[in-house]
Design an enzyme around this catalytic site. Structure first.
Site, mmCIF file in Angstrom:
data_model
loop_
_atom_site.group_PDB
_atom_site.id
_atom_site.type_symbol
_atom_site.label_atom_id
_atom_site.label_comp_id
_atom_site.label_asym_id
_atom_site.label_seq_id
_atom_site.Cartn_x
_atom_site.Cartn_y
_atom_site.Cartn_z
ATOM 1 N N ARG A 36 0.848 -1.188 0.000
ATOM 2 C CA ARG A 36 0.000 0.000 0.000
ATOM 3 C C ARG A 36 0.884 1.238 0.000
ATOM 4 O O ARG A 36 1.897 1.291 0.692
ATOM 5 C CB ARG A 36 -0.920 0.028 1.237
ATOM 6 C CG ARG A 36 -2.100 -0.932 1.160
ATOM 7 C CD ARG A 36 -3.112 -0.569 0.049
ATOM 8 N NE ARG A 36 -4.201 -1.523 -0.067
ATOM 9 C CZ ARG A 36 -4.238 -2.561 -0.897
ATOM 10 N NH1 ARG A 36 -3.209 -2.812 -1.697
ATOM 11 N NH2 ARG A 36 -5.286 -3.358 -0.945
ATOM 12 N N ASP B 227 4.469 -0.285 -7.007
ATOM 13 C CA ASP B 227 3.213 -0.675 -7.664
ATOM 14 C C ASP B 227 2.041 0.069 -7.031
ATOM 15 O O ASP B 227 0.916 -0.022 -7.511
ATOM 16 C CB ASP B 227 3.000 -2.187 -7.535
ATOM 17 C CG ASP B 227 1.765 -2.666 -8.299
ATOM 18 O OD1 ASP B 227 1.681 -2.363 -9.507
ATOM 19 O OD2 ASP B 227 0.885 -3.305 -7.702
ATOM 20 N N HIS C 146 -0.697 -0.234 -9.751
ATOM 21 C CA HIS C 146 -1.442 -1.214 -8.938
ATOM 22 C C HIS C 146 -1.823 -2.426 -9.793
ATOM 23 O O HIS C 146 -2.994 -2.808 -9.871
ATOM 24 C CB HIS C 146 -2.692 -0.562 -8.319
ATOM 25 C CG HIS C 146 -3.065 -1.191 -7.003
ATOM 26 N ND1 HIS C 146 -3.379 -0.460 -5.888
ATOM 27 C CD2 HIS C 146 -3.169 -2.490 -6.635
ATOM 28 C CE1 HIS C 146 -3.670 -1.286 -4.892
ATOM 29 N NE2 HIS C 146 -3.545 -2.513 -5.324
#
Ligand code: NAI
Length: 344
Positions: free
Chosen positions: A231, A255, A292
């Site tokens: 996250r 990411d 993501h």
């Protein structure tokens, strides 16, 4: 036929959800719009709604959906920080997909490391333009280097195995170390000081928000490589930018990004990005960003659609389902699942 309003639809959602929907008697109405108070009306006439990470399922939205007769919300993801589970309790049943493919995420993390270390992203562009020079493409052997892994759950464990396969030394930190794993656990400070690379595989909590900050990067080896597929909020992006400019951080593979919700998953080409920090980070030659994407494999998409549609059927069959969420889940001691009854 069960009718479900499907918000924030992406092209990649369609094949698997259409397939499982057809097989299990569920008709999905696909909307590009995200769920919010305004778009909740689109669910009129539907039995349930299906949402993703950036849909805003707050109290007002829940009350609106309840007024419209919506009986369940199925999340096609694991995290549920965007859902007011307290407001939904007693009104709308909520389900999630706790795991879909830990391999997908672990393999993406290692792909980012390999790409960045051996400058594959640069070589690809160079050779397409007939530039066959090797200058600036030197990497290091991963063999014998130390990987620090934060979080040894489903994804972290697979990532550790992959790193060991390369002959790397692995050290790990987990708030709840697992004694059954063949992993050398160390405290966070030792992990920061001794790792050549650090990969994050823990959830974001109040406690570890911005754990990768200036103070902790100061403890790290010069040239450390940081990989984050967990996250964005685990990293203080402004501090990361400063440490990259100071040559302390050798590279970053990201990411996820703290402010990703208005940027990721969209084609923003031709737009000017307002986020100066992110623009500066992106401009660094030693930063690799994917939007993501770590979960995005055929297997994961299939598992997400399979579990989501099973969750819907379980709702109708009145089954106890461990994927159901309610406010009790924030207090494990009181969790009704232990008593093997439905949340309400
Ligand atoms: P998991 O729940 O199996 O493992 C998480 C591990 O982190 C557990 O061992 C837990 O004890 C540990 N942990 C909890 N709090 C911690 C803390 N403060 N410090 C260190 N360790 C802590 O979760 P899983 O499936 O391995 O996923 C890990 C993370 O990966 C998720 O929380 C999510 O943020 C991220 N993720 C990212 C995806 C992507 O597409 N980029 C897709 C799926 C998950």
């Amino acid at each position: 036929m069960i009718k479900v309003a499907f918000y924030d639809t992406k092209q990649y959602d369609l094949p698997s959800f259409e397939k499982y929907g057809k097989e299990r008697g569920i008709s999905f109405k696909f909307f590009e719009a995200k769920l919010d108070l305004e778009t909740a009306q689109l669910a009129n006439g539907c039995d349930g709604v299906c949402v993703f990470v950036n849909d805003d399922v707050n109290k007002d939205v829940i009350n609106k959906l309840y007024e419209l007769g919506v009986k369940f919300i199925v999340l096609r993801c694991a995290g549920f920080n965007n859902v007011d589970v307290n407001a939904a309790f007693g009104k709308i049943h909520i389900y999630r997909v706790p795991a879909y493919s830990p391999y997908a995420v672990a393999e993406h993390a290692i792909s980012m490391l390999l790409t960045m270390n051996r400058r594959i992203h640069k070589a690809y562009i160079r050779t397409r333009e007939y530039n066959f020079s090797l200058n600036g493409l030197t990497g290091v052997d991963l063999y014998g280097k130390t990987m620090g892994v934060v979080g040894t759950g489903k994804i972290g464990q697979i990532f550790v195995k992959i790193c060991k396969g390369f002959g790397m030394n692995v050290i790990a930190y987990d708030k709840f170390p697992n004694p059954n794993l063949d992993i050398e656990y160390v405290d966070l400070d030792s992990l920061y000081r001794n790792s050549d690379f650090i990969s994050l595989h823990c959830p974001l909590t109040n406690e570890n928000f911005h754990m990768i900050n200036a103070e902790n990067m100061e403890k790290m080896k010069k040239g450390v490589g940081i990989i984050n597929t967990s996250r964005g909020g685990l990293i203080n992006a402004e501090d990361l930018l400063r440490e990259i400019k100071a040559r302390k951080v050798g590279f970053a593979c990201l990411d996820v990004y703290e402010e990703e919700s208005d940027i990721f998953f969209k084609d923003k080409s031709g737009h000017i990005l307002d986020d100066d920090i992110f623009r500066n980070i992106l401009s660094m030659p030693n930063v690799l960003v994917t939007s993501h994407q770590a979960f995005l494999t055929e297997e994961a998409l299939n598992n997400i659609a399979d579990t989501t549609t099973k969750n819907i059927l379980d709702y109708y069959e009145n089954k106890v389902n461990d994927n159901e969420l309610c406010y009790h889940c924030t207090n494990i001691e009181n969790c009704r699942k232990k008593r093997k009854v439905k949340c309400f």
